[in-house]
Structure formats: structure tokens, C-alpha cells
Design a protein around this motif. Structure first.
Motif, PDB file in Angstrom:
ATOM      1  N   GLN A 111       0.813  -1.215   0.000  1.00 27.88           N
ATOM      2  CA  GLN A 111       0.000   0.000   0.000  1.00 27.88           C
ATOM      3  C   GLN A 111       0.846   1.265   0.000  1.00 27.88           C
ATOM      4  OE1 GLN A 111      -3.472   0.150  -0.266  1.00 27.88           O
ATOM      5  NE2 GLN A 111      -3.010  -1.963  -0.852  1.00 27.88           N
ATOM      6  N   GLY A 112       2.100   1.147   0.364  1.00 29.00           N
ATOM      7  CA  GLY A 112       2.980   2.310   0.335  1.00 29.00           C
ATOM      8  C   GLY A 112       3.175   2.953   1.691  1.00 29.00           C
ATOM      9  N   THR A 113       4.323   3.606   1.848  1.00 24.67           N
ATOM     10  CA  THR A 113       4.623   4.366   3.057  1.00 24.67           C
ATOM     11  C   THR A 113       5.262   5.690   2.640  1.00 24.67           C
ATOM     12  OG1 THR A 113       5.706   4.292   5.237  1.00 24.67           O
ATOM     13  CG2 THR A 113       6.917   3.299   3.402  1.00 24.67           C
ATOM     14  N   GLN A 114       4.823   6.761   3.294  1.00 29.88           N
ATOM     15  CA  GLN A 114       5.272   8.099   2.902  1.00 29.88           C
ATOM     16  C   GLN A 114       6.643   8.404   3.514  1.00 29.88           C
ATOM     17  OE1 GLN A 114       3.672  10.657   0.943  1.00 29.88           O
ATOM     18  NE2 GLN A 114       5.704  11.603   1.148  1.00 29.88           N
ATOM     19  N   VAL A 115       7.534   8.919   2.679  1.00 31.45           N
ATOM     20  CA  VAL A 115       8.820   9.434   3.140  1.00 31.45           C
ATOM     21  C   VAL A 115       8.897  10.894   2.715  1.00 31.45           C
ATOM     22  CG1 VAL A 115      11.321   9.331   2.876  1.00 31.45           C
ATOM     23  CG2 VAL A 115       9.999   7.214   3.045  1.00 31.45           C
ATOM     24  N   THR A 116       9.108  11.769   3.675  1.00 27.37           N
ATOM     25  CA  THR A 116       9.219  13.190   3.387  1.00 27.37           C
ATOM     26  C   THR A 116      10.553  13.697   3.915  1.00 27.37           C
ATOM     27  OG1 THR A 116       6.825  13.469   3.589  1.00 27.37           O
ATOM     28  CG2 THR A 116       8.181  15.461   3.679  1.00 27.37           C
ATOM     29  N   VAL A 117      11.321  14.319   3.029  1.00 24.72           N
ATOM     30  CA  VAL A 117      12.638  14.842   3.399  1.00 24.72           C
ATOM     31  C   VAL A 117      12.591  16.360   3.280  1.00 24.72           C
ATOM     32  CG1 VAL A 117      15.112  14.742   2.984  1.00 24.72           C
ATOM     33  CG2 VAL A 117      13.688  12.745   2.473  1.00 24.72           C
ATOM     34  N   SER A 118      12.774  17.024   4.391  1.00 25.95           N
ATOM     35  CA  SER A 118      12.742  18.484   4.382  1.00 25.95           C
ATOM     36  C   SER A 118      14.149  19.046   4.177  1.00 25.95           C
ATOM     37  CB  SER A 118      12.157  19.001   5.690  1.00 25.95           C
ATOM     38  OG  SER A 118      12.993  18.643   6.778  1.00 25.95           O
TER      39      SER A 118
END
Length: 119
Positions: A111-118
Motif C-alpha cells: 500500500q505504500g509508506t510516505q517518506v518526506t525529506v525536508s
């Protein structure tokens, strides 16, 4: 029926590391290659990395070579994606996949997993 469940996503800063995990269930996973794809907002889904059943053969997208490492633990039916030196352009939903070979590893999807890099 194959089920793939990802975990380990989150919000990190540029330069940080993150490890994604994907645990699979289902008889067809035996001897399966496993991989990771990602999809950034407004972009197509791209291949990231793949690994064969024994773990002795891997493939990587050029954009992640030297920064990401894929590995697996067959006793736990789990594949990992260690992501180092993360960049804002690595921000995406990361999907775990399974298939017969590292060259064709997109038969089954999580289903996916969110990765956010600031930055």
C-alpha cells in the motif's frame, strides 16, 4: 494471496537516514525477488531497488546508488531499504513489490509508506 506491508516511513531532514521495512505473507513469496518503487507528487512511479531470493544480486536506480541499500531476511519474510544521505528529491510514497526476478519485480504491490525529506 500475497500481502506486502510497508513500515518505517516518516519525516526527516536532508542528510538523515531512514530504514523502510516490508513484511510479506503468502506462499508465492517463496523464492520471490522483492523490490521498492517510489512515486513523488505529480510524477510517475519509478523503480528504486530490487533483490533476488538469495540476496546475492541487487539492482538500483542510478539516483540512489551509493546511498540506498536493499537487503532481506527470508526467515522473517522481510525486505529492507536503508536510505542514507536523504535528499528532498527522495520525498515520495515508497512501495514494496514482489515478483519472479529483480528485472521483473512488480507482480505484487504493498500500500505504500510516505517518506518526506525536508531541506
Amino acid at each position: 494471496q500475497v500481502q506486502l506491508v510497508e513500515s518505517g516511513g516518516g519525516l526527516v531532514q536532508a542528510g538523515d537516514s531512514l530504514r523502510l521495512s516490508c513484511t510479506g505473507t503468502g506462499r508465492t513469496l517463496s523464492s520471490a525477488a522483492m523490490g521498492w518503487f517510489r512515486q513523488a507528487p505529480g510524477k510517475v512511479r519509478d523503480f528504486v531497488a530490487a533483490i533476488n531470493w538469495t540476496g546475492n544480486r541487487t539492482k538500483y536506480a542510478d539516483s540512489v546508488k551509493g546511498r540506498f541499500t536493499i537487503s532481506r531476511d527470508n526467515a522473517k519474510n522481510t525486505v529492507y531499504l536503508q536510505m542514507n544521505s536523504l535528499k528532498p528529491e527522495d520525498t515520495a510514497v515508497y512501495y514494496c513489490t514482489a515478483g519472479p526476478t529483480p528485472e521483473y519485480v512488480a507482480d505484487h504491490w504493498g500500500q505504500g509508506t510516505q517518506v518526506t525529506v525536508s531541506s
